[in-house]
Design a protein around this motif. Sequence first.
Motif, PDB file in Angstrom:
ATOM      1  N   THR A 229      -9.378  51.604  78.261  1.00  0.00           N
ATOM      2  CA  THR A 229     -10.513  50.693  78.102  1.00  0.00           C
ATOM      3  C   THR A 229     -10.322  49.703  76.962  1.00  0.00           C
ATOM      4  N   PHE A 230      -9.286  49.901  76.141  1.00  0.00           N
ATOM      5  CA  PHE A 230      -8.994  48.981  75.042  1.00  0.00           C
ATOM      6  C   PHE A 230      -7.978  47.910  75.452  1.00  0.00           C
ATOM      7  N   ARG A 231      -7.600  47.905  76.705  1.00  0.00           N
ATOM      8  CA  ARG A 231      -6.461  47.111  77.152  1.00  0.00           C
ATOM      9  C   ARG A 231      -6.642  45.614  76.925  1.00  0.00           C
ATOM     10  N   ASP A 232      -7.860  45.120  77.042  1.00  0.00           N
ATOM     11  CA  ASP A 232      -8.087  43.681  76.914  1.00  0.00           C
ATOM     12  C   ASP A 232      -8.616  43.297  75.530  1.00  0.00           C
ATOM     13  N   GLY A 233      -8.489  44.200  74.583  1.00  0.00           N
ATOM     14  CA  GLY A 233      -8.914  43.910  73.223  1.00  0.00           C
ATOM     15  C   GLY A 233      -7.752  43.974  72.251  1.00  0.00           C
ATOM     16  N   PRO A 234      -8.018  43.833  70.967  1.00  0.00           N
ATOM     17  CA  PRO A 234      -6.958  43.895  69.961  1.00  0.00           C
ATOM     18  C   PRO A 234      -6.242  45.245  69.975  1.00  0.00           C
ATOM     19  N   TRP A 235      -4.923  45.208  69.787  1.00  0.00           N
ATOM     20  CA  TRP A 235      -4.125  46.443  69.758  1.00  0.00           C
ATOM     21  C   TRP A 235      -2.818  46.125  69.041  1.00  0.00           C
ATOM     22  N   PHE A 236      -2.507  46.917  68.008  1.00  0.00           N
ATOM     23  CA  PHE A 236      -1.344  46.634  67.174  1.00  0.00           C
ATOM     24  C   PHE A 236      -0.292  47.733  67.303  1.00  0.00           C
ATOM     25  N   GLY A 237       0.923  47.444  66.851  1.00  0.00           N
ATOM     26  CA  GLY A 237       2.043  48.363  66.991  1.00  0.00           C
ATOM     27  C   GLY A 237       1.919  49.589  66.106  1.00  0.00           C
ATOM     28  N   ALA A 238       2.368  50.731  66.625  1.00  0.00           N
ATOM     29  CA  ALA A 238       2.211  52.000  65.912  1.00  0.00           C
ATOM     30  C   ALA A 238       3.067  52.063  64.649  1.00  0.00           C
ATOM     31  N   ILE A 239       4.343  51.741  64.744  1.00  0.00           N
ATOM     32  CA  ILE A 239       5.229  51.894  63.587  1.00  0.00           C
ATOM     33  C   ILE A 239       4.848  50.948  62.450  1.00  0.00           C
ATOM     34  N   PRO A 240       4.592  49.646  62.710  1.00  0.00           N
ATOM     35  CA  PRO A 240       4.125  48.799  61.607  1.00  0.00           C
ATOM     36  C   PRO A 240       2.805  49.280  61.012  1.00  0.00           C
ATOM     37  N   THR A 241       1.895  49.760  61.855  1.00  0.00           N
ATOM     38  CA  THR A 241       0.621  50.268  61.350  1.00  0.00           C
ATOM     39  C   THR A 241       0.830  51.465  60.439  1.00  0.00           C
ATOM     40  N   LEU A 242       1.684  52.398  60.860  1.00  0.00           N
ATOM     41  CA  LEU A 242       1.954  53.587  60.046  1.00  0.00           C
ATOM     42  C   LEU A 242       2.681  53.217  58.754  1.00  0.00           C
ATOM     43  N   THR A 243       3.531  52.210  58.802  1.00  0.00           N
ATOM     44  CA  THR A 243       4.220  51.763  57.592  1.00  0.00           C
ATOM     45  C   THR A 243       3.214  51.204  56.597  1.00  0.00           C
ATOM     46  N   ALA A 244       2.280  50.388  57.097  1.00  0.00           N
ATOM     47  CA  ALA A 244       1.229  49.866  56.221  1.00  0.00           C
ATOM     48  C   ALA A 244       0.374  51.002  55.676  1.00  0.00           C
ATOM     49  N   ALA A 245       0.044  51.975  56.522  1.00  0.00           N
ATOM     50  CA  ALA A 245      -0.760  53.119  56.072  1.00  0.00           C
ATOM     51  C   ALA A 245      -0.035  53.927  55.001  1.00  0.00           C
ATOM     52  N   ALA A 246       1.282  54.029  55.145  1.00  0.00           N
ATOM     53  CA  ALA A 246       2.064  54.761  54.136  1.00  0.00           C
ATOM     54  C   ALA A 246       1.961  54.110  52.768  1.00  0.00           C
ATOM     55  N   CYS A 247       1.774  52.801  52.757  1.00  0.00           N
ATOM     56  CA  CYS A 247       1.733  52.062  51.496  1.00  0.00           C
ATOM     57  C   CYS A 247       0.367  52.133  50.814  1.00  0.00           C
ATOM     58  N   VAL A 248      -0.665  52.574  51.530  1.00  0.00           N
ATOM     59  CA  VAL A 248      -1.994  52.638  50.922  1.00  0.00           C
ATOM     60  C   VAL A 248      -2.518  54.074  50.849  1.00  0.00           C
ATOM     61  N   THR A 249      -1.660  55.058  51.161  1.00  0.00           N
ATOM     62  CA  THR A 249      -1.995  56.475  51.015  1.00  0.00           C
ATOM     63  C   THR A 249      -0.870  57.155  50.255  1.00  0.00           C
ATOM     64  N   SER A 250      -1.126  58.397  49.823  1.00  0.00           N
ATOM     65  CA  SER A 250      -0.101  59.082  49.046  1.00  0.00           C
ATOM     66  C   SER A 250       0.071  60.556  49.411  1.00  0.00           C
TER      67      SER A 250
END
Length: 299
Positions: A42-63
Amino acid sequence: MRLSTVILPDRRWSEGGRESWQRAEELGFDTAYTYDHLSWRTFRDGPWFGAIPTLTAAACVTSRMRLGTLVTSPNFRHPVTLAKELISLDDVSGGRVTLGIGAGGSGFDATALLKEGQAPWTPRQRADRFAEFVPLLDRLLTEDVVSYEGEHYSASEVRNIPGCVQRPRLPFAVAATGPRGMRLAARHGQAWVTTGDPKLFENGTPEQSRAAIAGQLERLGTVCAEAGRDVSELRKVMLTGFSPDRPLDSFDAFVDFAGAHAELGVEEIVIHWPIADSVFAADVAVFEKIATEGLAQLA
């Protein structure tokens, strides 16, 4: 029992994406996963970003919190390029990555890379690819240089130096309910993932779902024994949202759900981060109370 969450990559990083991952760590979740898809249902026609870049960004703001995919599949991934990305992500995160991995399903983005007129892969074809994908990825993440020639994948003197921060490699959480997938979990997995029995989602009962999961766990034990593996070495993970249960309806509903599944042998429960006006809509206050107090009630 561990409690984790799935944060879908459906928001820009600057428009709430970053805050979700930071808040997940503040709430004390063991792991925050994301879906590794090109688009989804149901999210197919909305915003959706790549998993690996998202996790890389998350790694930089968590510890502290672990990070992972739930799940990555051969539908649009190649083990050679995936291994390089995972080694990089494991390095950026300081060794906090778990790879959830499965054979993949049909529909949605499963046919994105197929040529026009090419038939979608059958369940057997997906299983065949998965059976080749997992062992090759295991080698790519543990050996400095890998060469391989298979039916579906090849690698020619592929170098992955310095390898993962986690040794011998980052852990695999293998999603599988059939015998072939379970054998891969027994041989290569550090965890096993289930969503229950999908046939029970719409018309089944929670009691039927628990019976189905008990059967899956029994089969997993048999497969592990045949492989010479102690089934206790595999953490058992339940991804919620695809069974007849509704554990996010209330705090008490979650406690009852978690307790019943802990008795079955489930060791990690994964709940979806609330998304308004979607299949994952939930009361944020209830969700946060579950995150901070839910597991304590089991004691």
